[in-house]
Design an enzyme around this catalytic site. Structure first.
Site, mmCIF file in Angstrom:
data_model
loop_
_atom_site.group_PDB
_atom_site.id
_atom_site.type_symbol
_atom_site.label_atom_id
_atom_site.label_comp_id
_atom_site.label_asym_id
_atom_site.label_seq_id
_atom_site.Cartn_x
_atom_site.Cartn_y
_atom_site.Cartn_z
ATOM 1 N N CYS A 85 0.830 -1.212 0.000
ATOM 2 C CA CYS A 85 0.000 0.000 0.000
ATOM 3 C C CYS A 85 0.871 1.272 0.000
ATOM 4 O O CYS A 85 1.490 1.554 -1.014
ATOM 5 C CB CYS A 85 -0.970 -0.081 1.180
ATOM 6 S SG CYS A 85 -2.431 0.921 0.929
ATOM 7 N N GLU A 117 -0.873 -8.582 5.646
ATOM 8 C CA GLU A 117 -0.581 -8.631 7.088
ATOM 9 C C GLU A 117 -1.837 -8.409 7.936
ATOM 10 O O GLU A 117 -1.835 -8.653 9.134
ATOM 11 C CB GLU A 117 0.519 -7.605 7.446
ATOM 12 C CG GLU A 117 0.096 -6.154 7.549
ATOM 13 C CD GLU A 117 -0.135 -5.458 6.200
ATOM 14 O OE1 GLU A 117 -0.087 -6.133 5.148
ATOM 15 O OE2 GLU A 117 -0.371 -4.233 6.219
ATOM 16 N N HIS A 146 -3.184 -5.505 1.794
ATOM 17 C CA HIS A 146 -2.504 -5.734 3.081
ATOM 18 C C HIS A 146 -2.602 -7.190 3.537
ATOM 19 O O HIS A 146 -3.450 -7.509 4.380
ATOM 20 C CB HIS A 146 -3.166 -4.883 4.165
ATOM 21 C CG HIS A 146 -2.980 -3.420 4.014
ATOM 22 N ND1 HIS A 146 -1.957 -2.728 4.623
ATOM 23 C CD2 HIS A 146 -3.704 -2.511 3.334
ATOM 24 C CE1 HIS A 146 -2.053 -1.449 4.314
ATOM 25 N NE2 HIS A 146 -3.107 -1.293 3.539
#
Ligand code: GLN
EC number: 4.3.3.6
Length: 190
Positions: A78, A172, A170
């Site tokens: 991002c 994560e 994302h």
């Protein structure tokens, strides 16, 4: 395997947790010397303008740029992708400019700032992976050396160029480790 996460601003700890789950040693990078001895680095999501400013203020900027140009594995998620891009379509300020891509910041507009979708990205994993977009950019142009890994609704959202990986989304923020596993492999081969 020792992998750094740039820790000047943004979503650092989630990347650290995923890397630890894959048995990597991790370093939160806040100073140029913390780049030494790493096998790769993740540039997290956050605010690209702020992270870009702090990269310069902390003197990490040129050391990191040089290392990446010499083959150091890097993954921008991002805002991290915006930091890697050669061109930003809707911003006058560029950052590391190492990756031959043009990005559009906040490309999904204010209506859908965040969304979740599932895609199969064959080069990364043989199955669907969840993709979370948060005020995300997408890629509007790529150079000849850039491999497009994933498109969502015709927009490019994941790319690889040699030692560099960039994703609009994302991994994560999900409990799926496949993208981190793909990056750890890049680091062990690099
Ligand atoms: N909108 C942010 C930017 O332009 C990126 C958002 C994110 O990293 N989740 O820098």
């Amino acid at each position: 395997m020792k992998i750094g996460v740039l820790a000047l601003q943004g979503g650092v700890i989630e990347h650290i947790h995923h890397l630890k789950a894959l048995h990597c040693e991790t370093v939160e990078v806040r100073k140029p010397k913390e780049l030494d001895g790493l096998q790769g680095i993740i540039l997290p999501g956050g605010e690209s303008t702020t992270i870009g400013r702090l990269l310069r203020e902390t003197d990490i900027f040129y050391k990191l740029k040089e290392k990446i140009m010499n083959g150091f594995p890097v993954w921008g998620t991002c805002a991290g992708m915006i930091l890697l891009a050669k061109n930003i379509e809707n911003d006058k300020k560029n950052h590391l400019q190492v990756m031959d891509i043009t990005v559009k910041r906040n490309a999904y507009g204010s209506q859908i700032n965040s969304f979740l979708t599932y895609e199969r990205i064959n080069k990364v994993y043989n199955g669907e992976v969840p993709l979370i977009f948060v005020r995300a950019p997408y890629i509007t142009k790529v150079g000849n050396d850039v491999d497009v890994l994933c498109k969502v609704d015709e927009n490019i959202v994941a790319v690889r160029q040699d030692n560099m990986l960039a994703t609009s989304f994302h991994p994560e923020l999900t409990d799926n480790l496949q993208f981190h596993r793909y990056f750890v492999n890049m680091c062990s081969n690099g």
